[in-house]
Write a protein that holds these residues in place. Structure first.
Motif, PDB file in Angstrom:
ATOM      1  N   LYS A 116       0.836  -1.206   0.000  1.00  0.00           N
ATOM      2  CA  LYS A 116       0.000   0.000   0.000  1.00  0.00           C
ATOM      3  C   LYS A 116       0.877   1.265   0.000  1.00  0.00           C
ATOM      4  O   LYS A 116       0.593   2.232  -0.722  1.00  0.00           O
ATOM      5  CB  LYS A 116      -0.879  -0.021   1.263  1.00  0.00           C
ATOM      6  CG  LYS A 116      -2.167   0.714   1.139  1.00  0.00           C
ATOM      7  CD  LYS A 116      -3.042   0.438   2.353  1.00  0.00           C
ATOM      8  CE  LYS A 116      -3.894   1.661   2.652  1.00  0.00           C
ATOM      9  NZ  LYS A 116      -4.514   1.620   3.965  1.00  0.00           N
ATOM     10  N   GLN A 128       2.358   1.818  -3.338  1.00  0.00           N
ATOM     11  CA  GLN A 128       1.367   2.360  -4.260  1.00  0.00           C
ATOM     12  C   GLN A 128       1.271   3.888  -4.118  1.00  0.00           C
ATOM     13  O   GLN A 128       1.155   4.603  -5.118  1.00  0.00           O
ATOM     14  CB  GLN A 128       0.000   1.700  -3.993  1.00  0.00           C
ATOM     15  CG  GLN A 128      -1.044   1.982  -5.076  1.00  0.00           C
ATOM     16  CD  GLN A 128      -0.596   1.528  -6.461  1.00  0.00           C
ATOM     17  OE1 GLN A 128      -0.199   0.374  -6.642  1.00  0.00           O
ATOM     18  NE2 GLN A 128      -0.628   2.442  -7.439  1.00  0.00           N
ATOM     19  N   GLU A 173       4.101   5.348  -6.009  1.00  0.00           N
ATOM     20  CA  GLU A 173       3.871   5.284  -7.466  1.00  0.00           C
ATOM     21  C   GLU A 173       2.840   6.324  -7.906  1.00  0.00           C
ATOM     22  O   GLU A 173       2.979   6.942  -8.962  1.00  0.00           O
ATOM     23  CB  GLU A 173       3.431   3.870  -7.861  1.00  0.00           C
ATOM     24  CG  GLU A 173       4.597   2.893  -7.794  1.00  0.00           C
ATOM     25  CD  GLU A 173       4.211   1.456  -8.086  1.00  0.00           C
ATOM     26  OE1 GLU A 173       3.130   1.212  -8.645  1.00  0.00           O
ATOM     27  OE2 GLU A 173       5.011   0.570  -7.730  1.00  0.00           O
ATOM     28  N   ASP A 174       1.797   6.525  -7.083  1.00  0.00           N
ATOM     29  CA  ASP A 174       0.766   7.528  -7.411  1.00  0.00           C
ATOM     30  C   ASP A 174       1.382   8.931  -7.414  1.00  0.00           C
ATOM     31  O   ASP A 174       1.120   9.724  -8.316  1.00  0.00           O
ATOM     32  CB  ASP A 174      -0.386   7.473  -6.395  1.00  0.00           C
ATOM     33  CG  ASP A 174      -1.199   6.189  -6.527  1.00  0.00           C
ATOM     34  OD1 ASP A 174      -1.022   5.472  -7.538  1.00  0.00           O
ATOM     35  OD2 ASP A 174      -1.987   5.881  -5.608  1.00  0.00           O
TER      36      ASP A 174
END
Ligand code: NAD
Length: 227
Positions: free
Chosen positions: A86, A89, A92-93
């Motif tokens: 999580k 992520q 990456e976002d």
């Protein structure tokens, strides 16, 4: 104050890596540690006067760091390891809007080891079984190390099999990684031994200088080094 230097907000400043970065930055004309934070400190308003955030703290810090760099449009260099899926992520976002360097290991030698491991795995064939052994000091919180995970990803991509990792925690070892390819009647070993934390700090400062003016994206230390 160093004129035209990259202004850095350092997160995890009181830690082993944080202290090493502060020491090296003093002698680096390209970098100024303009602000420091550690556990319990607010990133605001320090972030406003900085160009780049360098993070060597704890994976749990990443939510607040990503929020702050996105809000203020700052570049980010992440050395912290052990992020959950999580948390990864979130990084990456954020990298869709900002340039971020994420490196499990900032040393030049280890990044050449990544390159050599990829080449060896492609050349050596499927009858060789790769494995990884990593050794670190007893205070290290995550196991396996982020570097061992990166090596395993490289090997898995080339060899399409799960890669065993053995983690050893002993003494004051800064960091050792060995990739072993065992085949019928022979064995190939690639080893990197870090003698000082300064190699990681130097790489992170190089990444902070390199990232200035880069377009949004998730970059590795191999991008910084042009490997
Ligand atoms: P450390 O435990 O000595 O230092 C971590 C510091 O971060 C401490 O001062 C701690 O108080 C602080 N901290 C913890 N949570 C925080 C939070 N939420 N916000 C701000 N500060 C917080 O650890 P270290 O040896 O300096 O390593 C730090 C991280 O860097 C670890 O994840 C380690 O695996 C990683 N590391 C990466 C590389 C690399 O090349 N990428 C090299 C060495 C270490």
């Amino acid at each position: 104050m160093k004129s035209s230097a990259v202004r850095v907000l350092l997160i995890g400043a009181a830690g082993r890596m944080g202290k090493t970065i502060i020491k090296l930055a003093k002698a680096d004309p390209a970098i100024e540690i303009a602000a420091q934070c550690d556990l319990g400190d607010s990133i605001e308003p320090a972030i406003k006067s900085c160009d780049v955030v360098i993070d060597f703290s704890n994976p749990d810090a990443i939510t607040e760091i990503c929020r702050a760099v996105l809000q203020h449009g700052k570049s980010l260099v992440i050395g912290t390891t052990g992020h959950s899926q999580k948390q990864r992520q979130l990084i990456e976002d954020a990298a869709r809007s900002l340039p971020i360097v994420l490196a499990s290991n900032f040393s030049v030698g280890v990044n050449v080891l990544f390159w050599l491991t990829r080449k060896a795995a492609e050349l050596i064939g499927q009858e060789f079984n790769p494995e990884i052994i990593e050794t670190h000091h007893k205070m290290k919180k995550d196991a396996p190390s982020g570097t061992a995970k990166t090596l395993a990803e490289i090997l898995k991509t080339a060899q399409k099999k799960e890669i065993p990792i053995q983690s050893i925690r002993e003494g004051e070892v800064v960091g050792e990684h060995t990739v072993i390819f065992t085949g019928p009647g022979e064995r190939l070993e690639l080893t990197h031994r870090a003698a000082s934390r300064e190699i990681f700090a130097r790489g992170a400062l190089r990444a902070a200088d390199w990232i200035m003016g880069k377009p949004p994206g998730l970059y590795s230390m191999q991008d910084v080094l042009g490997l």
